[in-house]
Design a protein around this motif. Structure first.
Motif, PDB file in Angstrom:
ATOM      1  N   GLU A  10      36.291  35.280  46.913  1.00 18.29           N
ATOM      2  CA  GLU A  10      36.258  36.218  45.797  1.00 18.29           C
ATOM      3  C   GLU A  10      34.839  36.736  45.598  1.00 18.29           C
ATOM      4  OE1 GLU A  10      37.058  36.546  40.972  1.00 18.29           O
ATOM      5  OE2 GLU A  10      37.780  34.804  42.074  1.00 18.29           O
ATOM      6  N   ASN A  11      34.667  38.032  45.739  1.00 17.58           N
ATOM      7  CA  ASN A  11      33.387  38.689  45.470  1.00 17.58           C
ATOM      8  C   ASN A  11      33.158  38.697  43.959  1.00 17.58           C
ATOM      9  OD1 ASN A  11      31.306  40.537  45.034  1.00 17.58           O
ATOM     10  ND2 ASN A  11      32.022  41.985  46.566  1.00 17.58           N
ATOM     11  N   ILE A  12      32.045  38.117  43.505  1.00 18.69           N
ATOM     12  CA  ILE A  12      31.822  37.969  42.062  1.00 18.69           C
ATOM     13  C   ILE A  12      31.233  39.219  41.419  1.00 18.69           C
ATOM     14  CG2 ILE A  12      31.542  35.481  42.259  1.00 18.69           C
ATOM     15  CD1 ILE A  12      28.521  35.876  41.966  1.00 18.69           C
ATOM     16  N   TYR A  13      30.910  40.250  42.205  1.00 21.19           N
ATOM     17  CA  TYR A  13      30.340  41.458  41.620  1.00 21.19           C
ATOM     18  C   TYR A  13      31.412  42.274  40.905  1.00 21.19           C
ATOM     19  CZ  TYR A  13      25.751  40.972  43.885  1.00 21.19           C
ATOM     20  OH  TYR A  13      24.499  40.557  44.257  1.00 21.19           O
ATOM     21  N   ALA A  14      30.964  43.060  39.923  1.00 24.26           N
ATOM     22  CA  ALA A  14      31.886  43.833  39.091  1.00 24.26           C
ATOM     23  C   ALA A  14      32.691  44.835  39.903  1.00 24.26           C
ATOM     24  CB  ALA A  14      31.113  44.556  37.988  1.00 24.26           C
ATOM     25  N   LEU A  19      40.384  44.205  41.911  1.00 19.79           N
ATOM     26  CA  LEU A  19      41.203  43.554  42.928  1.00 19.79           C
ATOM     27  C   LEU A  19      41.571  42.123  42.546  1.00 19.79           C
ATOM     28  CD1 LEU A  19      39.337  44.849  46.097  1.00 19.79           C
ATOM     29  CD2 LEU A  19      41.427  45.741  45.087  1.00 19.79           C
ATOM     30  N   TYR A  20      40.777  41.528  41.659  1.00 23.48           N
ATOM     31  CA  TYR A  20      41.001  40.132  41.286  1.00 23.48           C
ATOM     32  C   TYR A  20      41.468  39.947  39.840  1.00 23.48           C
ATOM     33  CZ  TYR A  20      38.296  39.043  45.501  1.00 23.48           C
ATOM     34  OH  TYR A  20      37.846  38.944  46.801  1.00 23.48           O
ATOM     35  N   PHE A  21      41.308  40.946  39.002  1.00 25.87           N
ATOM     36  CA  PHE A  21      41.448  40.762  37.559  1.00 25.87           C
ATOM     37  C   PHE A  21      42.828  40.250  37.174  1.00 25.87           C
ATOM     38  CE2 PHE A  21      41.724  42.219  33.100  1.00 25.87           C
ATOM     39  CZ  PHE A  21      40.557  41.646  32.618  1.00 25.87           C
ATOM     40  N   PHE A  22      43.859  40.794  37.783  1.00 23.21           N
ATOM     41  CA  PHE A  22      45.219  40.390  37.440  1.00 23.21           C
ATOM     42  C   PHE A  22      45.854  39.516  38.528  1.00 23.21           C
ATOM     43  CE2 PHE A  22      44.837  44.212  34.710  1.00 23.21           C
ATOM     44  CZ  PHE A  22      45.161  43.625  33.492  1.00 23.21           C
ATOM     45  N   PHE A 205      47.418  40.767  45.533  1.00 23.09           N
ATOM     46  CA  PHE A 205      46.174  41.499  45.341  1.00 23.09           C
ATOM     47  C   PHE A 205      46.426  43.004  45.232  1.00 23.09           C
ATOM     48  CE2 PHE A 205      44.025  37.594  46.792  1.00 23.09           C
ATOM     49  CZ  PHE A 205      43.084  37.503  45.778  1.00 23.09           C
ATOM     50  N   LEU A 206      47.403  43.507  45.948  1.00 19.10           N
ATOM     51  CA  LEU A 206      47.768  44.915  45.775  1.00 19.10           C
ATOM     52  C   LEU A 206      48.289  45.159  44.366  1.00 19.10           C
ATOM     53  CD1 LEU A 206      49.546  45.724  49.171  1.00 19.10           C
ATOM     54  CD2 LEU A 206      47.243  46.376  48.455  1.00 19.10           C
ATOM     55  N   GLU A 207      49.067  44.229  43.844  1.00 23.95           N
ATOM     56  CA  GLU A 207      49.572  44.347  42.475  1.00 23.95           C
ATOM     57  C   GLU A 207      48.421  44.326  41.473  1.00 23.95           C
ATOM     58  OE1 GLU A 207      52.306  41.128  42.029  1.00 23.95           O
ATOM     59  OE2 GLU A 207      53.715  41.896  43.539  1.00 23.95           O
ATOM     60  N   SER A 208      47.438  43.460  41.697  1.00 32.93           N
ATOM     61  CA  SER A 208      46.284  43.398  40.807  1.00 32.93           C
ATOM     62  C   SER A 208      45.525  44.712  40.813  1.00 32.93           C
ATOM     63  CB  SER A 208      45.353  42.254  41.215  1.00 32.93           C
ATOM     64  OG  SER A 208      44.207  42.218  40.387  1.00 32.93           O
ATOM     65  N   LYS A 209      45.325  45.266  41.994  1.00 36.22           N
ATOM     66  CA  LYS A 209      44.635  46.552  42.108  1.00 36.22           C
ATOM     67  C   LYS A 209      45.365  47.629  41.321  1.00 36.22           C
ATOM     68  CE  LYS A 209      45.329  49.079  45.755  1.00 36.22           C
ATOM     69  NZ  LYS A 209      45.328  49.676  47.125  1.00 36.22           N
TER      70      LYS A 209
END
Length: 288
Positions: A10-14, A19-22, A205-209
């Motif tokens: 997981e890339n921790i940059y904003a 891609l990770y939020f949900f 991850f597609l769903e999160s995006k």
């Protein structure tokens, strides 16, 4: 025999947040573990088989393309402006011949993109030093400094004394292409051994995006609480980034790899190999 957990970088940059939020890691309890790091650390972890799949710098894919496959429809790309990758300079870009450039130690793609821009497009001869991403310290030792990610966003907001050049904007000016800074990669062996789980994780991850872009106010509220800044900036920032991996983006990335090889930054001509979720195999294109 019980399968190992799928280790996801997981890339921790904003810039990676949508891609990770949900992404619901609890849905994959006992199957998936997230490894949170900056891009340079993720690159190293993937190369050393410490993570199995996730976001890495595009340049790192180029270095290890024989061992990786690219996951479709996921990237961090930008056309014209990225707003989080800047060269800060004490003097105009065209006057940097002979300059010392301080490079962040957190980047893979951007440091080599800068080399391409300065050498190939502008014909400048400069020297480079690598530093931790602290602008004030970098500028004490150099004429210009490259920052990426959250450090670049904050530095651009708080420091107006330097010239600031957006690297995606420079790339677009000279090539007409969008720039793909990060890709999603999976180690080929893992793609074979854990194909079913990989399909589920990729879909999540597609769903999160998609949900993040629909419900961007939630993402903006989170990132403002962490980094400050005006809501208008963050909405513009996330809407200006491209999280797909279209044919146009792949063409731009192929050109980037070709120039990197031309300048000796990569040893080989890179092939883009796309993982196909339905069959678990790859669709490969070669640079010409």
């Amino acid at each position: 025999m019980r399968k190992k957990q799928l280790r996801v970088g997981e890339n921790i940059y904003a810039n990676a947040l949508p891609l990770y939020f949900f992404f619901d890691v609890q849905r994959f309890a006992g199957q998936v573990t997230l490894v949170k790091q900056v891009p340079a650390q993720l690159n190293k972890a993937m190369a050393q088989d410490e993570i199995d799949v996730g976001m890495i710098s595009s340049f790192s894919y180029g270095e290890h393309y024989r061992r990786y496959l690219l996951l479709p429809d996921l990237s961090i790309s930008a056309k014209e402006k990225v707003r989080s990758i800047y060269l800060f300079s004490k003097r105009p870009l065209e006057q940097l011949d002979g300059a010392v450039i301080a490079l962040t130690n957190t980047s893979g793609t951007s440091v080599n993109l800068l080399r391409i821009v300065l050498q190939k497009f502008l014909g400048l001869e400069v020297s480079y030093q690598t530093h931790p991403p602290v602008l004030a310290e970098m500028m004490q030792a150099a004429d210009a400094a490259l920052l990426i990610g959250d450090e670049a966003i904050v530095a651009h907001r708080e420091n107006k004394r330097y010239h600031a050049y957006d690297l995606a904007e420079l790339w677009y000016r000279y090539t007409g292409y969008a720039m793909t800074f990060a890709v999603w990669a999976v180690r080929r062996q893992v793609a074979q051994e854990q194909a079913a789980l990989l399909r589920q994780v990729h879909a999540a991850f597609l769903e999160s995006k998609q949900r993040s872009l629909r419900e961007l106010d939630q993402v903006v509220a989170y990132v403002r609480d962490k980094f400050g800044g005006a809501p208008a900036f963050w909405f513009t920032y996330f809407r200006g980034l491209q999280y797909d991996f279209t044919a146009e983006m792949r063409s731009g990335l192929e050109y980037y790899f070709a120039l990197a090889k031309e300048l000796g930054l990569l040893a080989d001509s890179v092939q883009l190999a796309l993982w196909q979720a339905d069959v678990g195999e790859s669709n490969t294109t070669s640079l010409r």
